[in-house]
Every structure is written in structure tokens, then in C-alpha cells.
Design a protein around this motif. Structure first.
Motif, PDB file in Angstrom:
ATOM      1  N   TYR A 162      -3.900   8.581   9.706  1.00 31.74           N
ATOM      2  CA  TYR A 162      -3.229   8.164   8.473  1.00 31.74           C
ATOM      3  C   TYR A 162      -4.227   7.591   7.473  1.00 31.74           C
ATOM      4  O   TYR A 162      -5.325   7.154   7.832  1.00 31.74           O
ATOM      5  CB  TYR A 162      -2.201   7.074   8.766  1.00 31.74           C
ATOM      6  N   CYS A 212      -3.764   4.866   3.912  1.00 25.58           N
ATOM      7  CA  CYS A 212      -2.945   4.181   2.911  1.00 25.58           C
ATOM      8  C   CYS A 212      -3.884   3.458   1.952  1.00 25.58           C
ATOM      9  O   CYS A 212      -5.032   3.140   2.288  1.00 25.58           O
ATOM     10  CB  CYS A 212      -1.936   3.230   3.552  1.00 25.58           C
ATOM     11  N   TYR A 241       0.824  -1.208   0.000  1.00 24.03           N
ATOM     12  CA  TYR A 241       0.000   0.000   0.000  1.00 24.03           C
ATOM     13  C   TYR A 241       0.860   1.261   0.000  1.00 24.03           C
ATOM     14  O   TYR A 241       1.971   1.281   0.549  1.00 24.03           O
ATOM     15  CB  TYR A 241      -0.918   0.017   1.228  1.00 24.03           C
ATOM     16  N   THR A 242       0.319   2.303  -0.595  1.00 29.66           N
ATOM     17  CA  THR A 242       0.927   3.623  -0.535  1.00 29.66           C
ATOM     18  C   THR A 242       0.490   4.301   0.757  1.00 29.66           C
ATOM     19  O   THR A 242      -0.709   4.467   0.990  1.00 29.66           O
ATOM     20  CB  THR A 242       0.511   4.493  -1.730  1.00 29.66           C
ATOM     21  N   LEU A 243       1.441   4.666   1.585  1.00 29.07           N
ATOM     22  CA  LEU A 243       1.148   5.429   2.796  1.00 29.07           C
ATOM     23  C   LEU A 243       1.207   6.897   2.425  1.00 29.07           C
ATOM     24  O   LEU A 243       2.275   7.411   2.083  1.00 29.07           O
ATOM     25  CB  LEU A 243       2.149   5.112   3.900  1.00 29.07           C
ATOM     26  N   ASN A 244       0.057   7.554   2.446  1.00 31.00           N
ATOM     27  CA  ASN A 244       0.024   8.928   1.962  1.00 31.00           C
ATOM     28  C   ASN A 244       0.885   9.830   2.844  1.00 31.00           C
ATOM     29  O   ASN A 244       0.862   9.745   4.071  1.00 31.00           O
ATOM     30  CB  ASN A 244      -1.412   9.450   1.937  1.00 31.00           C
TER      31      ASN A 244
END
Length: 258
Positions: free
Chosen positions: A90, A92, A74-77
Motif C-alpha cells: 500500500y 498513503c 492521509y489519502t489511501l491510494n
């Protein structure tokens, strides 16, 4: 009827048969809690994305990354919200995901607990990021109200973290409240989502029993853009020679090209 007359009519029928516009489907929402590092069970996913995880973590702890049992990373913003009284918030996500997820694994630091929601979605394109707004150390209020302007239909998810002992489990506007798993959490968390609304300016107004400082993240996802493509019969020659035609899909509009 001459062929050069029939072909435009056929093209028009094909255009009219094209979908009016794609949407995102929400399949499941799973509420869970986690420590770091840890692996947690979720309802088995069936969609192709976007998969979205929103999380509120006790102050002093951080979320560093997320993967799952289906091999998705996953992309962790980079945009997150934080507040000394409300914890860290958070989001993601994973586009064009592999389905069949049964567990998600988190890395992070600190001894605190995170409350999260796992949103299993489907879309014709795998999804794309629209916009995100994160707020930190907001003025004390009994109605935390993160806002963003969404491009159009899709899914919007919101998460708010605040001081313990204040949430009453409600959200106003077009949003649906997602009951959190608060097991072991020092702070409190609230979550909500809106699927395929009208877009535009959207505010998730939560209700607390007292006025407290807070932090939040609100994020919207949409269908990924599909490149316009030409097709049809003939191009410059095709069936009927110079009378041939094509048609081009442009978003929700279809144009005949003679």
C-alpha cells in the motif's frame, strides 16, 4: 535614459531573479512496523508535505486508513499490489501537511503485521501526485523491478513484498535502499526512494537470494502546479502610460509583456 527604456530592463532583472525551479526535500525516513489497529512512533516531522507512507502487510490483512498526531488524514491510494506469497503493498500520502507529527495511527483488518516507511518531505507547494504503478502476483524473479515514468524532479518511492527468507537488502539504479523494520512480519518487504532525479522511466531493481513471486507499488510526487500570474509595472498604463509593461511567470520561463 528614458523611463520606457529602464522599465523593460528592470523587468528582465526581476525575471532572472526568480527561482529556476522548485524541488522536493526529503527530511527524514522512519522505518517501523504495526498491527491493526495501532499507533506507532515516527521521527518528528518538520516538512509541509508531501508525507508518504509505503507499507507491506502480511497476506490476509489489509490497511484501511491512516491519520497522525498532528491532525493530518492521509489519502489511501486506491491502487495497491497483492500477492499470496508476498503480501499486500500500500501507499498513503498527505499534501500540504501540518508538521510536528510524532505518531501515525492505522486502521485495518486481520492479525498480520505491516512493515512501513514514513517519508517526511518539504516542498514550496505542499506537493502533488504525479503517477503510480501497482503490480500484483508477478512472475517469480530474484530481481523484482517495479517501474514508472515520472514527469520530472520530485520524489519517487517504491515498495515490494515477497516470500520470507529471500531479501538481501539491495536496490539498483538511482534509488536509495531504505532498511525495513521486519519485526513480526511473516512475509518480507523492501523499500527504496529517489529524490529529485531526472525523471523519465525509472526502475527500482531489488535483489533477492532466490526467485519468488512478488507484488509492488511505485509512486512519484512532484510540486503542485502554480497558476501563472501577471505582475510588474503598468499593465496597459502603469508607470509610463502606454509604455508600461508586465511579466508573467510560466513554469520555469518568464515572459515580458509590453
Amino acid at each position: 535614459m528614458r523611463l520606457r527604456t529602464i522599465l523593460p530592463l528592470l523587468g528582465l532583472l526581476l525575471c532572472c531573479a526568480m527561482p529556476a525551479g522548485a524541488t522536493i526535500t526529503l527530511n527524514h525516513v522512519t522505518a517501523q512496523h504495526t498491527t491493526f489497529p495501532n499507533t506507532r512512533t515516527v521521527t518528528t516531522s518538520t516538512g509541509n508535505g508531501p508525507y508518504v507512507i509505503t507499507m507491506v502487510v502480511d497476506a490476509g490483512s489489509t490497511l484501511a486508513g491512516c491519520t497522525d498526531s498532528a491532525g493530518n488524514t492521509y489519502t489511501l491510494n486506491a491502487t495497491s499490489g497483492s500477492d499470496s506469497g508476498g503480501g499486500n503493498v500500500y501507499v498513503c500520502y498527505k499534501f500540504s501537511a501540518t508538521s510536528g507529527v510524532t505518531t501515525v495511527s492505522f486502521t485495518g483488518t486481520g492479525a498480520g503485521v505491516g512493515s512501513f516507511q514514513f517519508y517526511d518531505c518539504s516542498s514550496s507547494t505542499g506537493g502533488a501526485l504525479d503517477t503510480i504503478t501497482a503490480l500484483s502476483s508477478q512472475t517469480a524473479s530474484s530481481t523484482p523491478n517495479p517501474n514508472l515514468t515520472a514527469a520530472g524532479a520530485g520524489i519517487v518511492v517504491a515498495a515490494v513484498g515477497f516470500t520470507a527468507g529471500n531479501n538481501t537488502g539491495g536496490v539498483a539504479g538511482p534509488f536509495t535502499y531504505d532498511t525495513p523494520d521486519l519485526t513480526g512480519l511473516v512475509h518480507l518487504a523492501e523499500f527504496a526512494h529517489d529524490v529529485n532525479g531526472a525523471g523519465g522511466s525509472l526502475t527500482a531493481t531489488f535483489t533477492n537470494s532466490s526467485s519468488v513471486t512478488w507484488a509492488s507499488v511505485i509512486i512519484s510526487f512532484k510540486e503542485a502546479s502554480v497558476s501563472s500570474g501577471g505582475g510588474g509595472f503598468g499593465g496597459k498604463g502603469g508607470i509610463g502610460g502606454k509604455a508600461g509593461f508586465g511579466f508573467v511567470a510560466k513554469g520555469k520561463k518568464c515572459e515580458l509583456c509590453f
